[in-house]
Write a protein that holds these residues in place. Sequence first.
Motif, PDB file in Angstrom:
ATOM      1  N   SER A  89      -7.512   1.544 -21.402  1.00  0.00           N
ATOM      2  CA  SER A  89      -7.914   0.610 -20.339  1.00  0.00           C
ATOM      3  C   SER A  89      -7.053  -0.650 -20.275  1.00  0.00           C
ATOM      4  N   VAL A  90      -6.356  -0.956 -21.363  1.00  0.00           N
ATOM      5  CA  VAL A  90      -5.521  -2.164 -21.383  1.00  0.00           C
ATOM      6  C   VAL A  90      -4.090  -1.788 -21.000  1.00  0.00           C
ATOM      7  N   LYS A  91      -3.610  -2.340 -19.893  1.00  0.00           N
ATOM      8  CA  LYS A  91      -2.294  -1.979 -19.364  1.00  0.00           C
ATOM      9  C   LYS A  91      -1.177  -2.275 -20.366  1.00  0.00           C
ATOM     10  N   LYS A  92      -1.310  -3.365 -21.117  1.00  0.00           N
ATOM     11  CA  LYS A  92      -0.275  -3.723 -22.089  1.00  0.00           C
ATOM     12  C   LYS A  92      -0.155  -2.672 -23.176  1.00  0.00           C
ATOM     13  N   ALA A  93      -1.296  -2.121 -23.608  1.00  0.00           N
ATOM     14  CA  ALA A  93      -1.281  -1.101 -24.658  1.00  0.00           C
ATOM     15  C   ALA A  93      -0.619   0.177 -24.148  1.00  0.00           C
ATOM     16  N   VAL A  94      -0.942   0.556 -22.916  1.00  0.00           N
ATOM     17  CA  VAL A  94      -0.350   1.751 -22.314  1.00  0.00           C
ATOM     18  C   VAL A  94       1.160   1.572 -22.167  1.00  0.00           C
ATOM     19  N   LYS A  95       1.584   0.391 -21.729  1.00  0.00           N
ATOM     20  CA  LYS A  95       3.004   0.106 -21.554  1.00  0.00           C
ATOM     21  C   LYS A  95       3.723   0.103 -22.895  1.00  0.00           C
ATOM     22  N   HIS A  96       3.077  -0.432 -23.927  1.00  0.00           N
ATOM     23  CA  HIS A  96       3.676  -0.487 -25.261  1.00  0.00           C
ATOM     24  C   HIS A  96       3.987   0.923 -25.761  1.00  0.00           C
ATOM     25  N   ILE A  97       3.052   1.846 -25.577  1.00  0.00           N
ATOM     26  CA  ILE A  97       3.240   3.237 -26.008  1.00  0.00           C
ATOM     27  C   ILE A  97       4.372   3.881 -25.218  1.00  0.00           C
ATOM     28  N   SER A  98       4.379   3.650 -23.904  1.00  0.00           N
ATOM     29  CA  SER A  98       5.422   4.213 -23.039  1.00  0.00           C
ATOM     30  C   SER A  98       6.800   3.681 -23.415  1.00  0.00           C
ATOM     31  N   ASP A  99       6.904   2.368 -23.652  1.00  0.00           N
ATOM     32  CA  ASP A  99       8.172   1.753 -24.035  1.00  0.00           C
ATOM     33  C   ASP A  99       8.655   2.279 -25.381  1.00  0.00           C
ATOM     34  N   PHE A 100       7.716   2.462 -26.309  1.00  0.00           N
ATOM     35  CA  PHE A 100       8.040   2.973 -27.636  1.00  0.00           C
ATOM     36  C   PHE A 100       8.671   4.362 -27.530  1.00  0.00           C
ATOM     37  N   GLU A 101       8.028   5.238 -26.770  1.00  0.00           N
ATOM     38  CA  GLU A 101       8.525   6.609 -26.593  1.00  0.00           C
ATOM     39  C   GLU A 101       9.897   6.616 -25.919  1.00  0.00           C
ATOM     40  N   GLN A 102      10.057   5.780 -24.906  1.00  0.00           N
ATOM     41  CA  GLN A 102      11.325   5.729 -24.173  1.00  0.00           C
ATOM     42  C   GLN A 102      12.465   5.261 -25.075  1.00  0.00           C
ATOM     43  N   THR A 103      12.224   4.221 -25.862  1.00  0.00           N
ATOM     44  CA  THR A 103      13.253   3.696 -26.762  1.00  0.00           C
ATOM     45  C   THR A 103      13.657   4.732 -27.794  1.00  0.00           C
ATOM     46  N   ALA A 104      12.658   5.401 -28.387  1.00  0.00           N
ATOM     47  CA  ALA A 104      12.930   6.415 -29.413  1.00  0.00           C
ATOM     48  C   ALA A 104      13.732   7.582 -28.836  1.00  0.00           C
ATOM     49  N   THR A 105      13.339   8.032 -27.657  1.00  0.00           N
ATOM     50  CA  THR A 105      14.027   9.195 -27.066  1.00  0.00           C
ATOM     51  C   THR A 105      15.436   8.848 -26.603  1.00  0.00           C
ATOM     52  N   GLU A 106      15.630   7.665 -26.037  1.00  0.00           N
ATOM     53  CA  GLU A 106      16.966   7.272 -25.594  1.00  0.00           C
ATOM     54  C   GLU A 106      17.937   7.187 -26.766  1.00  0.00           C
ATOM     55  N   LEU A 107      17.470   6.637 -27.883  1.00  0.00           N
ATOM     56  CA  LEU A 107      18.314   6.560 -29.072  1.00  0.00           C
ATOM     57  C   LEU A 107      18.597   7.937 -29.640  1.00  0.00           C
ATOM     58  N   GLY A 108      17.568   8.794 -29.647  1.00  0.00           N
ATOM     59  CA  GLY A 108      17.732  10.151 -30.154  1.00  0.00           C
ATOM     60  C   GLY A 108      18.739  10.951 -29.345  1.00  0.00           C
ATOM     61  N   ILE A 109      18.680  10.810 -28.015  1.00  0.00           N
ATOM     62  CA  ILE A 109      19.633  11.500 -27.130  1.00  0.00           C
ATOM     63  C   ILE A 109      21.046  10.963 -27.356  1.00  0.00           C
ATOM     64  N   GLU A 110      21.139   9.639 -27.490  1.00  0.00           N
ATOM     65  CA  GLU A 110      22.453   9.007 -27.730  1.00  0.00           C
ATOM     66  C   GLU A 110      23.084   9.515 -29.020  1.00  0.00           C
ATOM     67  N   LYS A 111      22.255   9.718 -30.055  1.00  0.00           N
ATOM     68  CA  LYS A 111      22.754  10.194 -31.352  1.00  0.00           C
ATOM     69  C   LYS A 111      22.873  11.718 -31.403  1.00  0.00           C
ATOM     70  N   LYS A 112      22.509  12.388 -30.303  1.00  0.00           N
ATOM     71  CA  LYS A 112      22.634  13.839 -30.161  1.00  0.00           C
ATOM     72  C   LYS A 112      21.747  14.626 -31.129  1.00  0.00           C
ATOM     73  N   TYR A 113      20.537  14.119 -31.348  1.00  0.00           N
ATOM     74  CA  TYR A 113      19.559  14.869 -32.134  1.00  0.00           C
ATOM     75  C   TYR A 113      18.740  15.755 -31.190  1.00  0.00           C
ATOM     76  N   ASP A 114      18.132  16.787 -31.772  1.00  0.00           N
ATOM     77  CA  ASP A 114      17.300  17.702 -30.980  1.00  0.00           C
ATOM     78  C   ASP A 114      15.838  17.264 -30.977  1.00  0.00           C
ATOM     79  N   TYR A 115      15.426  16.637 -32.086  1.00  0.00           N
ATOM     80  CA  TYR A 115      14.049  16.152 -32.214  1.00  0.00           C
ATOM     81  C   TYR A 115      14.071  14.718 -32.719  1.00  0.00           C
ATOM     82  N   VAL A 116      13.218  13.862 -32.180  1.00  0.00           N
ATOM     83  CA  VAL A 116      12.988  12.536 -32.736  1.00  0.00           C
ATOM     84  C   VAL A 116      11.499  12.457 -33.078  1.00  0.00           C
ATOM     85  N   ILE A 117      11.224  12.131 -34.348  1.00  0.00           N
ATOM     86  CA  ILE A 117       9.845  12.203 -34.850  1.00  0.00           C
ATOM     87  C   ILE A 117       9.434  10.846 -35.413  1.00  0.00           C
ATOM     88  N   CYS A 118       8.348  10.294 -34.872  1.00  0.00           N
ATOM     89  CA  CYS A 118       7.872   8.965 -35.272  1.00  0.00           C
ATOM     90  C   CYS A 118       6.390   8.997 -35.648  1.00  0.00           C
TER      91      CYS A 118
END
Length: 276
Positions: free
Chosen positions: A170-199
């Motif tokens: 229900s809290v927009k900031k919490a939802v955005k925080h999760i979305s931003d976290f996933e986006q940052t992790a995946t962008e770095l993982g793609i840049e480093k050419k990994y197949d899986y990024v696990i957090c």
Amino acid sequence: MKKRKIELVVLSDIHLGTFGCHAKELVNYLSSIKPKILVLNGDIIDIWQFRKSYFPSTHLKVIQKIINLASKGTKVYYITGNHDEMLRKFSDLTMGNISLVDKVVLELGDKKAWIFHGDVFDASVQHSKWIAKLGGVGYDYLILTNRLVNWLLFKIGTEPYSFSKKIKSSVKKAVKHISDFEQTATELGIEKKYDYVICGHIHEPKIIKKENKNGSIMYLNSGDWVENLTALEYNYKRWKLYRYKDTNYTEDEDLFEMEDMISSQLIASLIFTEKK
């Protein structure tokens, strides 16, 4: 009990030493598996909130189960998180089959998995640690209150309710925080050419394929053993999100656990008041 053989299991955010930790359930899970590799992806022992007055036998049994798995051939990687960051001064230490690291890259067939806790993406942890610690204490008591409420709901035959999940959704900031976290992790993982990024870290279990203009990657989060009771399992080139379901649940066990938590909380409060 016949144990399930699994190539790789990833657990995170167990928070041993806190009221919210579902140690009994985790002991049951660890007793049911025989993994080749076990990755403990941060916040296993909650050093931030460690209390001398509260470390039940079930929490100790979790540690014993992990050591027992290692003694029987399981390779264990303990990746440090923010709640057990004090262990980072001992990073790259290896004792038998147990290695203490800050991150790890595993080769799974012809694919590579990049595994780390994820607190490096959290600005509140990096720059306002006292706020994060205060929030951690509040979260622990929220979970304790929630478990008491759910115990009462169980007694009257009503479905359990999650305070924290309701707040997160229900809290927009919490939802955005999760979305931003996933986006940052995946962008770095793609840049480093990994197949899986696990957090871990955000207590939000998930397996999802992510894409951007530079490529694609599988994002996985192992969740936690406070709210979701989840683990990531890798077998036969496939990932599965395991969710714990206690088929041997009894009212007496639940009552004993609630009484144990409440009495421990009272002892801790008395000690704190006496010190003041």
